[in-house]
Design an enzyme around this catalytic site. Structure first.
Site, mmCIF file in Angstrom:
data_model
loop_
_atom_site.group_PDB
_atom_site.id
_atom_site.type_symbol
_atom_site.label_atom_id
_atom_site.label_comp_id
_atom_site.label_asym_id
_atom_site.label_seq_id
_atom_site.Cartn_x
_atom_site.Cartn_y
_atom_site.Cartn_z
ATOM 1 N N TYR A 134 38.855 44.238 46.638
ATOM 2 C CA TYR A 134 40.048 44.996 47.042
ATOM 3 C C TYR A 134 39.661 46.321 47.728
ATOM 4 O O TYR A 134 40.518 46.962 48.330
ATOM 5 C CB TYR A 134 40.962 45.324 45.850
ATOM 6 C CG TYR A 134 41.481 44.120 45.073
ATOM 7 C CD1 TYR A 134 41.344 42.818 45.569
ATOM 8 C CD2 TYR A 134 42.102 44.282 43.844
ATOM 9 C CE1 TYR A 134 41.813 41.726 44.844
ATOM 10 C CE2 TYR A 134 42.582 43.202 43.123
ATOM 11 C CZ TYR A 134 42.421 41.926 43.621
ATOM 12 O OH TYR A 134 42.886 40.851 42.899
ATOM 13 N N HIS A 178 35.461 36.290 40.436
ATOM 14 C CA HIS A 178 36.741 36.309 41.154
ATOM 15 C C HIS A 178 37.174 34.898 41.580
ATOM 16 O O HIS A 178 38.352 34.540 41.453
ATOM 17 C CB HIS A 178 36.617 37.230 42.379
ATOM 18 C CG HIS A 178 37.903 37.796 42.859
ATOM 19 N ND1 HIS A 178 38.002 39.044 43.417
ATOM 20 C CD2 HIS A 178 39.159 37.301 42.885
ATOM 21 C CE1 HIS A 178 39.266 39.275 43.752
ATOM 22 N NE2 HIS A 178 39.978 38.239 43.445
ATOM 23 N N LYS A 207 36.334 42.636 39.299
ATOM 24 C CA LYS A 207 35.891 41.256 39.554
ATOM 25 C C LYS A 207 34.717 41.239 40.525
ATOM 26 O O LYS A 207 34.647 42.088 41.426
ATOM 27 C CB LYS A 207 37.046 40.426 40.150
ATOM 28 C CG LYS A 207 38.386 40.660 39.478
ATOM 29 C CD LYS A 207 39.490 39.738 39.960
ATOM 30 C CE LYS A 207 40.833 40.195 39.409
ATOM 31 N NZ LYS A 207 41.524 41.202 40.205
ATOM 32 N N ASP A 231 44.382 46.330 37.107
ATOM 33 C CA ASP A 231 43.612 45.166 37.572
ATOM 34 C C ASP A 231 43.154 45.403 39.010
ATOM 35 O O ASP A 231 43.966 45.442 39.936
ATOM 36 C CB ASP A 231 44.490 43.906 37.515
ATOM 37 C CG ASP A 231 43.688 42.660 37.872
ATOM 38 O OD1 ASP A 231 43.100 42.059 36.955
ATOM 39 O OD2 ASP A 231 43.632 42.307 39.066
#
Ligand SMILES: NC(=O)c1ccc[n+]([C@@H]2O[C@H](COP(=O)([O-])OP(=O)(O)OC[C@H]3O[C@@H](n4cnc5c(N)ncnc54)[C@H](OP(=O)(O)O)[C@@H]3O)[C@@H](O)[C@H]2O)c1
Length: 282
Positions: A51, A109, A76, A46
């Site tokens: 990120y 997200h 996302k 994930d």
């Protein structure tokens, strides 16, 4: 055969119930962590554009020697790119960073109801294009509240395959989970061990001692028995292994209830509130 069960999604696809999360893993450590997680046996990663480590996730998967088709990858949409044209460009960039011509699951997200005129509906309709052209095998949302899900149901054709939300013993998020159960939306529980915050709880440690398991294993097992999908994050190989070994024991109904009773309503929430969160990376 893997001990990790698959969960059926509402679009006919399946997802491994246990995966590996890479939030806050530095890009310089991500490829190695992903390869190690895959060596341990995880087959579900994930990540997210925000990120900053999608590229390294792709590298880690390739370095593992596994076929792309053997690993379920979620990413996302960045909060900055909810406008349809931006979302299309961002999705292209996600695939390019991962080095893959598809992603198994792509999520909005955050709903950002105070931004973009509250219009996450047109963002969702753009996500439907990615599903339609096959480049996102499944599409879903993250941090959506019941009223956000109700709007998608009223105004669009596709029910999200998953809703990825904060869930752990201090914040069980049961109303949103129940809405998902009633409408065929699988719940993914983020921060499943509250970033370590529930591991010293005396109820959790007592149950762990009795079961001969660690607090993290007990809490992850609680999620699994509730039917949620989890992907604990760790850069520590021994913890990756520990978090994977949760399919050789069971919690009884009293254990399950005692852990659920640790819920602290809004006090237990560790992340931002989805109704007001409006952070957009510059
Ligand atoms: N959609 C969203 O808005 C959202 C938000 C947050 C998270 N997520 C997703 O959910 C995933 C998991 O959540 P999270 O990373 O916030 O937190 P988490 O998985 O609940 O906890 C991770 C923390 O716990 C430690 N840890 C892991 N296993 C442990 C163990 N067995 N014993 C003791 N400590 C342990 C890790 O330390 P070390 O790494 O140092 O070992 C790390 O500090 C993320 O990686 C991300 O994929 C999504």
């Amino acid at each position: 055969m893997s001990a990790v069960p698959n969960i059926d999604l509402n679009d006919g696809n399946t997802i491994p119930q246990l995966g590996f999360g890479v939030f806050q893993i530095d890009p310089s450590e991500t490829a190695e962590s992903v390869t190690e997680a895959l060596r341990v046996g995880y087959r579900h990663i994930d990540t997210a554009e925000m990120y900053g480590n999608e590229r390294e996730v792709g590298e880690g998967v390739r370095a593992s020697g596994l076929d792309r088709g053997d690993v379920f990858i979620t990413s996302k949409l960045n909060n900055s790119y909810h406008e349809p044209e931006d979302a299309r460009r961002a999705f292209d960039e996600t695939l390019s960073a991962l080095g893959s011509d598809y992603v198994d699951l792509f999520l909005i997200h955050w709903p950002l109801p105070t931004l973009y005129d509250g219009d996450f509906v047109s963002t969702w309709k753009t996500m439907e294009e990615f599903k339609g052209d096959g480049r996102a095998r499944s599409i879903g949302v993250s941090n959506f509240q019941i009223e956000h899900l109700e709007r998608l149901a009223a105004e669009t054709d596709t029910v999200p395959a998953v809703n990825q939300i904060e869930v752990h013993p201090y914040f069980t998020n049961d109303a949103v989970r129940s809405y998902g159960q009633e409408h065929g939306i699988a719940t993914e529980a983020w921060s499943p061990i509250a970033q370590g915050g529930v591991l010293e709880d005396s109820t959790v440690t007592r149950i762990a001692d009795r079961a001969g398991k660690t607090p993290a294993q007990v809490v992850l097992r609680w999620h699994i028995q509730r039917g949620d999908i989890v992907f604990p994050k760790s850069v520590t190989p021994s913890r990756m292994q520990e978090n994977f070994e949760i399919f050789d024991f069971e919690l009884n109904s009293t254990d399950m209830e005692e852990i659920s009773d640790l819920h602290q309503d809004e006090h237990g929430r560790t992340g931002p509130h989805p109704d007001t969160f409006d952070k957009v990376p510059s």
